[in-house]
Design a protein around this motif. Structure first.
Motif, short mmCIF file in Angstrom:
data_model
loop_
_atom_site.label_atom_id
_atom_site.label_comp_id
_atom_site.label_asym_id
_atom_site.label_seq_id
_atom_site.Cartn_x
_atom_site.Cartn_y
_atom_site.Cartn_z
N GLU A 1 3.30 12.39 3.61
CA GLU A 1 2.37 13.49 3.41
C GLU A 1 1.70 13.74 4.75
O GLU A 1 1.27 12.79 5.40
N VAL B 1 -1.23 16.07 6.74
CA VAL B 1 -2.29 17.08 6.77
C VAL B 1 -2.37 17.57 8.20
O VAL B 1 -2.45 16.78 9.13
N ILE C 1 -4.34 20.25 10.83
CA ILE C 1 -5.49 21.15 11.00
C ILE C 1 -5.19 22.09 12.16
O ILE C 1 -5.06 21.65 13.30
N TRP D 1 -5.17 24.98 2.27
CA TRP D 1 -6.57 24.93 1.85
C TRP D 1 -7.35 26.09 2.43
O TRP D 1 -8.53 26.23 2.17
N TYR E 1 -6.43 24.13 7.09
CA TYR E 1 -5.80 22.90 6.63
C TYR E 1 -4.50 23.22 5.91
O TYR E 1 -4.49 24.06 5.01
N LEU F 1 -1.23 21.22 4.05
CA LEU F 1 -0.76 19.93 3.57
C LEU F 1 0.72 20.04 3.22
O LEU F 1 1.13 20.94 2.50
N ARG G 1 -5.58 18.70 14.94
CA ARG G 1 -5.41 17.31 14.51
C ARG G 1 -4.41 17.24 13.37
O ARG G 1 -4.19 18.23 12.67
N TYR G 2 -3.81 16.07 13.22
CA TYR G 2 -2.88 15.89 12.12
C TYR G 2 -3.01 14.48 11.60
O TYR G 2 -3.54 13.59 12.29
N LEU G 3 -2.55 14.27 10.40
CA LEU G 3 -2.52 12.92 9.85
C LEU G 3 -1.29 12.82 8.98
O LEU G 3 -1.10 13.62 8.06
N VAL H 1 0.82 10.28 6.47
CA VAL H 1 0.63 9.08 5.69
C VAL H 1 1.90 8.87 4.88
O VAL H 1 2.46 9.82 4.36
N LEU I 1 3.59 7.58 1.54
CA LEU I 1 3.05 7.49 0.19
C LEU I 1 3.73 6.36 -0.57
O LEU I 1 4.95 6.25 -0.55
N HIS J 1 -10.90 10.91 9.81
CA HIS J 1 -10.00 11.43 10.83
C HIS J 1 -9.70 12.90 10.64
O HIS J 1 -9.66 13.68 11.59
N ILE J 2 -9.50 13.32 9.41
CA ILE J 2 -9.19 14.73 9.18
C ILE J 2 -10.45 15.53 8.86
O ILE J 2 -10.36 16.62 8.30
#
Lengths: 136, 76
Positions: free
Chosen positions: A19, A21, A23, A57, A74, A76, A101-103, A105, A107, B64-65
């Motif tokens: 996943e 996210v 930005i 979002w 945002y 996702l 920014r990104y993240l 993860v 799952l 962080h986000i």
């Protein structure tokens, strides 16, 4: 669902759930945002991944200023891909100036189930929390 | 000693069968931070160790986000 990419490990590549996210800067207009999102969507499928879910979002307020901006778009992505795709994917994020920014993860099985149920709208007052519903 | 028999704390994750903590759900995570945005200790929330680790992980991801602030004056 392996597309024939000419990598060393040919058959039976295990896809894992991830996943991300992302930005985006708030200076983009609708058209630019759509282009950017389409680019990453395409990247996922081109590399033999499957897009499970995508969520926008919209313009969201950040909890703290980031690059002197107080809002961001945002996006996702929930997807299944080969593990070595992630480094490529994130490299693309880092090179992209539109991304603040990104993240990403990975799952686990509980997360996949949770996301599925969330998409089906099962969490209105149910399992997650009795007292309040998640109004973003 | 105020109100002698203090109610036993319990782990809300074990009790409610919650297996996964969503780092995108700010409202839920807010229950595990104080009004400065610091993570609350287990002795206050009653969370079991297993889930406290997940709480901490989720809060860090949320920060962080920019879903949760790193610090704040009055979050609640």
């Amino acid at each position: 669902m392996a597309t024939k990419t000419k990598s060393k490990t040919t058959e039976s590549v295990v896809l894992k759930d991830y996943e991300s996210v992302i930005i985006f800067t708030p200076v983009l207009n609708d058209e630019q945002l759509k282009d950017a999102v389409a680019k990453y969507r395409k990247l996922i499928t081109d590399e033999g991944g499957e897009l499970v879910h995508e969520e926008n979002w919209g313009l969201t307020k950040l909890a703290y200023p980031m690059q002197k901006k107080s809002t961001g778009f945002y996006i996702l992505f929930e997807y299944r891909s080969k593990p070595d795709f992630i480094s490529k994917f994130e490299l693309a994020f880092r090179r992209d100036e539109r991304i603040m920014r990104y993240l990403t993860v990975s799952l686990d099985k509980h997360a996949v189930i949770y996301n599925q149920r969330k998409r089906n709208g099962e969490f209105n007052q149910g399992k997650k929390d009795q007292k309040q519903e998640g109004a973003k | 000693m105020p109100e002698a028999p203090q109610k036993k704390k319990f782990c809300r994750f074990k009790k409610n069968g919650i297996k996964y903590l969503d780092y995108k759900d700010a409202n839920f995570l807010l229950k595990f931070v104080n009004d400065q945005g610091k993570v609350l200790p287990r002795r206050l929330t009653g969370t079991s160790l297993k889930y406290q680790r997940k709480v901490a992980q989720a809060i860090k991801r949320a920060r962080h986000i920019a879903v949760l602030p790193f610090t704040g004056d009055s979050l609640k």
